[in-house]
Design a protein around this motif. Structure first.
Motif, mmCIF file in Angstrom:
data_model
loop_
_atom_site.group_PDB
_atom_site.id
_atom_site.type_symbol
_atom_site.label_atom_id
_atom_site.label_comp_id
_atom_site.label_asym_id
_atom_site.label_seq_id
_atom_site.Cartn_x
_atom_site.Cartn_y
_atom_site.Cartn_z
ATOM 1 N N ASN A 129 -2.137 2.017 -9.621
ATOM 2 C CA ASN A 129 -2.525 0.913 -10.498
ATOM 3 C C ASN A 129 -2.216 -0.426 -9.840
ATOM 4 N N GLN A 130 -2.426 -1.504 -10.571
ATOM 5 C CA GLN A 130 -2.265 -2.847 -10.015
ATOM 6 C C GLN A 130 -0.833 -3.141 -9.579
ATOM 7 N N ARG A 131 0.133 -2.448 -10.124
ATOM 8 C CA ARG A 131 1.535 -2.643 -9.739
ATOM 9 C C ARG A 131 1.908 -1.819 -8.516
ATOM 10 N N ASP A 170 -6.868 4.355 2.145
ATOM 11 C CA ASP A 170 -5.473 4.036 2.456
ATOM 12 C C ASP A 170 -4.658 5.323 2.453
ATOM 13 N N ASP A 171 -5.267 6.396 2.974
ATOM 14 C CA ASP A 171 -4.715 7.723 2.724
ATOM 15 C C ASP A 171 -4.660 8.585 3.982
ATOM 16 N N ARG A 197 -0.180 1.949 1.866
ATOM 17 C CA ARG A 197 0.197 0.735 1.141
ATOM 18 C C ARG A 197 -0.114 0.831 -0.357
ATOM 19 N N ASN A 198 -0.072 2.056 -0.886
ATOM 20 C CA ASN A 198 -0.321 2.269 -2.317
ATOM 21 C C ASN A 198 -1.645 1.671 -2.793
ATOM 22 N N HIS A 199 -2.608 1.611 -1.882
ATOM 23 C CA HIS A 199 -3.955 1.098 -2.188
ATOM 24 C C HIS A 199 -3.944 -0.365 -2.629
ATOM 25 N N SER A 200 -2.884 -1.089 -2.320
ATOM 26 C CA SER A 200 -2.728 -2.462 -2.826
ATOM 27 C C SER A 200 -3.823 -3.405 -2.344
ATOM 28 N N GLU A 238 -9.083 3.331 -6.008
ATOM 29 C CA GLU A 238 -7.764 3.520 -6.602
ATOM 30 C C GLU A 238 -7.121 4.840 -6.194
ATOM 31 N N CYS A 239 -7.908 5.777 -5.686
ATOM 32 C CA CYS A 239 -7.407 7.143 -5.477
ATOM 33 C C CYS A 239 -7.704 7.663 -4.075
#
Length: 274
Positions: free
Chosen positions: A83-85, A117-118, A174-177, A184-185
């Protein structure tokens, strides 16, 4: 793909069903242990679906197709969403599958990672431990190509021959930031080569539930199967019936096949017919 060729009279053991829905179930496979060679080849037919669906006797692996050397089963997808966080918003990040000794994962499969990002790590065991990895990276939606798994949004890698067990773990850098606006996934799964076509940016932005459901209901994993994985034709007794021959399989075990000019089920009397 070569399918098991059998006459109507000897697809299955006497008194046993020959089909589950649209799927032919030839002996040594069967619906229930009384209709199969043993539990490893037994299936259950779930008639609550229309048409009915075939599952391995364990109950959790759906079977799509059985041939004279292969079984195609449903894949299972690991995924992580953010998520955004930067926090996980949904995850099945580890997946492992341990096969009965009569089965191995075919080299026709590809280890596949989807995301920007995976990366995923694949570990398992054949005669020795093996490990591998695949990175799927991108920074802009428009740079992601359709239909290509070259590392930009989609990565694919081969697996070694003879693997019976693997463990897949999915990770992010980077947690998809930097890419949450369109991705998102991340996903990781094993799949038959050529059965999955990467949809580019649309796959990256699709709701994870829809994407996972589509994959797990449409694309297969290929398994190679044998009789007596620790045996050989030299010790096989009365397994291959009339007008058929036994042949050893690389890595252990054997199968039966009809002789040239004959067809039928080589595992059931009266054997193959001219």
């Amino acid at each position: 793909m070569a399918t098991v060729r059998a006459t109507i009279s000897n697809i299955a053991k006497p008194g046993c069903p020959t089909h589950c829905g649209n799927i032919t179930v030839p002996y040594p496979f069967g619906i229930g242990t009384k209709c199969s060679l043993d539990y490893s080849y037994a299936g259950t037919c779930n008639t609550s679906y229309e048409p009915p669906k075939l599952f391995h006797a364990s109950g959790y692996v759906e079977v799509y197709n059985i041939s004279d050397s292969e079984v195609r089963v449903a894949t299972s997808v690991s995924y992580s969403c953010y998520n955004q966080r930067g926090a996980l918003d949904g995850m099945i990040s580890g997946f492992d599958l341990n096969l009965n000794k009569e089965y191995t994962f075919s080299v026709k499969n590809k280890f596949t990672v989807i995301g920007c990002d995976d990366y995923a790590l694949l570990g398992g065991a054949d005669e020795t431990y093996f490990s591998g990895g695949c990175f799927a990276l991108c920074r802009k939606q428009q740079e992601v190509p359709n239909g290509e798994c070259s590392g930009i949004g989609c990565c694919q890698a081969s697996i070694p021959k003879g693997v019976r067990y693997f463990d897949l773990t999915l990770h992010t850098l980077r947690n998809h930031s930097d890419i949450l606006s369109f991705n998102e996934c991340g996903y990781g799964f094993l799949v038959e080569e050529g059965s999955f076509r990467f949809g580019g940016a649309s796959d990256l932005s699709t709701n994870y539930s829809d994407f996972v459901t589509r994959l797990e209901s449409t694309v297969p994993i290929v398994l190679d199967w044998v009789i007596a994985p620790n045996g050989s034709c030299a010790v096989a007794v009365n397994i291959c019936k009339g007008n058929s021959s036994c042949y050893d399989v690389e890595g252990g075990g054997y199968r039966c096949k009809c002789n040239s000019g004959y067809e039928g089920n080589p595992y059931l009397d009266p054997g193959c017919q001219g």
